[in-house]
Design an enzyme around this catalytic site. Structure first.
Site, PDB file in Angstrom:
ATOM      1  N   LEU A 435       0.998  -1.092  -0.033  1.00 28.99           N
ATOM      2  CA  LEU A 435      -0.078   0.040  -0.035  1.00 28.99           C
ATOM      3  C   LEU A 435       0.956   1.208  -0.005  1.00 28.99           C
ATOM      4  O   LEU A 435       1.843   1.398   0.806  1.00 28.99           O
ATOM      5  CB  LEU A 435      -0.888  -0.026   1.370  1.00 28.99           C
ATOM      6  CG  LEU A 435      -1.659  -1.327   1.356  1.00 28.99           C
ATOM      7  CD1 LEU A 435      -2.760  -1.138   2.762  1.00 28.99           C
ATOM      8  CD2 LEU A 435      -2.652  -1.233   0.136  1.00 28.99           C
ATOM      9  N   GLY A 475       2.314  -9.000   6.384  1.00 30.04           N
ATOM     10  CA  GLY A 475       2.525  -8.298   7.840  1.00 30.04           C
ATOM     11  C   GLY A 475       2.559  -6.568   7.478  1.00 30.04           C
ATOM     12  O   GLY A 475       2.920  -6.483   6.200  1.00 30.04           O
ATOM     13  N   GLY A 476       2.276  -5.815   8.316  1.00 29.62           N
ATOM     14  CA  GLY A 476       2.306  -4.281   8.069  1.00 29.62           C
ATOM     15  C   GLY A 476       1.099  -4.083   6.872  1.00 29.62           C
ATOM     16  O   GLY A 476      -0.084  -4.676   6.850  1.00 29.62           O
ATOM     17  N   ASP A 477       1.539  -3.441   6.112  1.00 34.82           N
ATOM     18  CA  ASP A 477       0.680  -2.985   4.928  1.00 34.82           C
ATOM     19  C   ASP A 477       1.192  -4.110   3.411  1.00 34.82           C
ATOM     20  O   ASP A 477       1.118  -3.287   2.305  1.00 34.82           O
ATOM     21  CB  ASP A 477       0.814  -1.565   4.310  1.00 34.82           C
ATOM     22  CG  ASP A 477       2.124  -0.932   4.275  1.00 34.82           C
ATOM     23  OD1 ASP A 477       2.938  -1.785   4.535  1.00 34.82           O
ATOM     24  OD2 ASP A 477       2.437   0.042   3.602  1.00 34.82           O
ATOM     25  N   GLU A 478       2.013  -5.053   3.784  1.00 35.55           N
ATOM     26  CA  GLU A 478       2.086  -6.069   2.604  1.00 35.55           C
ATOM     27  C   GLU A 478       1.343  -7.011   2.398  1.00 35.55           C
ATOM     28  O   GLU A 478       1.220  -7.862   3.486  1.00 35.55           O
ATOM     29  CB  GLU A 478       3.714  -6.485   2.840  1.00 35.55           C
ATOM     30  CG  GLU A 478       4.810  -5.411   3.011  1.00 35.55           C
ATOM     31  CD  GLU A 478       6.157  -5.847   3.078  1.00 35.55           C
ATOM     32  OE1 GLU A 478       6.182  -6.853   3.201  1.00 35.55           O
ATOM     33  OE2 GLU A 478       6.954  -5.062   3.030  1.00 35.55           O
TER      34      GLU A 478
END
Length: 559
Positions: A435, A475-478
């Site tokens: 993102l 994880g995160g925006d991945e």
């Protein structure tokens, strides 16, 4: 004084009933205890395996952070790097310290941020130290780009380490390379081992106790902190000396063991324990750690102990009544007892519940009712244990926020899909989705809105693919997408474009509207990689090019 036949018969029947009821009571107690113990061992092993996978996943996440910081460190902006270190430590309370160490000047620290109690402190230039003589420094400097060094688990004796001083730590390091490939230094993350496991263990019952040892068997984590890191205090305390079956893990003869220890010197009720052997460090050293969980045996068999005492009381009461009412005992006790023994035998062997007649308003009816309650209680406990195990397995394979497959489950599906495509000589596509500007949304709108956005993004991506395809979150925006049975590059690019367009639409969240975009990298098997690792690297590289090209676009590897 002569005793009549009635007394003798009553005494004989009372003796028979006492033996029969004692047998039933003991058999019920023993079978219930064994069933609960077996279920507890199985559940404990499942919890240990899940905890082990979460530990390895956490280490992989730290390694990913180190690689990311190493790529940023190549820019040589110390202030920006220090701010990045601080921000990363703020969201990762298990990080004791993050440092950039130079390859020159005897390994002088260039940037260092320490955790000091509740504060994060950037160490001034005058207090930076030379670290070239430490193994994690010169070993890391010998690695290539993208490689990560994982140190042994030790107590941190480096002076000036603030909160990390004399605490168990793992150092995760990776080299920093210039554009010409020359090693400029390394990034080191000091991980708080106790803090990491406290977070991983937070969802487990409080009665569970944690053990961790190195490949020699030295305790690294123990319920009694005085038993841990004995080698650092001039004495060796080995896990296999107390839990003897663990020796099979250390010798490599088994991958997991479960055991029960009774009559211990320091615990009156004993322990139920499960241990697994986990690979640790590089494949060359072939090192490993032993991870284990235990709980008091008393917690497992408490209900059977209470039932055993109740059964003893009822047996004594019924034996007195048998002497006075011999004729009633001879007709009414023998048949029901045989039914109870048969029911308990069937329950012990096959866990089949046979409802015992408990309508009688006497001790036999009370015994039958208690045995019915015992069977139902044991089955209910076993059902709860199975449900807990299934829940733990689901949590280990799915992202808790979006419900998507996590890295471990997605990697397994990718591995299977590549194998199937290799056998069928078909194609598949792998999409890496990152993102654009998500960190800014998190910073300005808060993590709550960020979490809502990630959940909405996950639903939009799932709506863009087929049921046979897989959408996962790394994880995160991945995010990642696995497209099976694609005809060519255009099929994969069509789906990627559909996702890119869908994510570029406004999201109505928490009373407001947010607009976000995505950078998508596409790699197709087998043109861009003949195995899952190469294919993943190709998709990641394509996504990176899409990101640096301005984002909000799709990039096919090699174009």
């Amino acid at each position: 004084m002569r005793f009549g036949i009635a007394f003798k018969l009553g005494l004989l029947l009372a003796s028979f009933s006492l033996v029969a009821m004692g047998t039933v009571g003991y058999y019920a107690y023993a079978s219930g205890r064994a069933a609960l113990l077996t279920a507890a061992q199985r559940d404990l092993l499942t919890a240990t395996q899940v905890l082990g996978r979460n530990f390895q996943a956490s280490i992989d996440e730290v390694a990913g952070d180190a690689l990311l910081l190493a790529s940023l460190a190549a820019g040589n902006d110390k202030k920006l790097l220090a701010d990045t270190f601080t921000a990363l430590m703020a969201v990762n309370p298990q990080y004791f310290q993050i440092r950039l160490i130079g390859a020159d000047d005897h390994g002088l620290e260039l940037v260092r941020v320490d955790r000091d109690g509740d504060k994060l402190a950037r160490v001034p230039a005058g207090d930076l130290q030379e670290k070239a003589h430490y193994a994690y420094v010169f070993n890391t400097l010998q690695l290539g780009r993208g490689q990560v060094y994982l140190s042994d688990i030790t107590l941190n004796h480096e002076e000036g380490a603030h909160s990390g001083l004399h605490k168990p730590t793992v150092r995760v390091a990776t080299p920093v390379l210039a554009g010409d490939g020359k090693v400029r230094g390394l990034v080191v993350i000091n991980l708080d081992l106790n803090g990491l496991f406290a977070r991983l263990k937070s969802d487990l019952p409080n009665a569970y106790q944690l053990y961790l040892s190195n490949h020699w068997g030295d305790y690294l984590i123990h319920p009694d902190p005085a038993e841990a890191f004995g080698f650092d205090k001039g004495r060796r305390i080995f896990i296999q000396e107390f839990f003897q079956p663990v020796a099979a893990l250390i010798d490599g003869k088994s991958a997991s063991v479960v055991t029960s220890i009774e009559g211990m010197q320091q615990a009156t009720s004993g322990l139920v324990a499960a241990f697994v052997r986990l690979p640790y460090g590089g494949s060359v050293e072939k090192k490993f750690v032993i991870l284990g969980l235990s709980q008091p045996l008393e917690n497992v068999v408490r209900e059977t102990s209470q039932l055993g005492w109740t059964t003893v009381q009822m047996i004594l009461a019924l034996s007195v009544m048998a002497v006075l009412l011999a004729w009633l005992v001879s007709r009414a006790v023998t048949g029901p007892l045989r039914n109870m023994v048969g029911a308990m035998s069937m329950f012990s062997k096959e866990q089949v519940i046979i409802e015992l007649p408990s309508a009688r308003k006497d001790e036999i009816g009370l015994l039958a009712s208690s045995l019915n309650d015992m069977q139902n209680t044991i089955v209910a406990n076993m059902r709860e244990l199975n449900e807990s195990r299934q829940t733990l397995t689901h949590l280990a394979q799915h992202d808790s926020l979006t419900g998507l497959p996590n890295r471990a489950l997605f990697d397994d599906r990718l591995r299977q899909a590549v194998s199937q495509a290799r056998r069928d000589q078909t194609r598949l596509a792998l999409l890496f989705v990152d993102l654009d500007g998500f960190k800014a949304i998190n910073d300005t709108c808060g993590h709550h809105v960020g979490d809502l956005l990630l959940s909405a993004v996950a639903k939009q991506m799932q709506a863009c693919v087929r049921n046979v395809d897989t959408v996962g979150r790394l994880g995160g925006d991945e995010f990642v997408v696995l497209l099976t049975h694609v005809e060519g590059d255009q099929d994969a690019l069509l789906v990627a474009g559909k996702i890119c367009t869908a994510l570029n639409q406004p999201f109505d969240l928490d009373g407001g509207s947010l607009v976000i975009s995505a950078s998508i990298g596409v790699a197709v098997y087998p043109e861009h990689g003949s195995d899952e690792l190469t294919l993943s690297k190709s998709a990641d590289a394509a996504m990176y090019l899409a990101k640096v090209s301005g984002g909000n676009r799709v990039r096919l590897f090699g174009q």
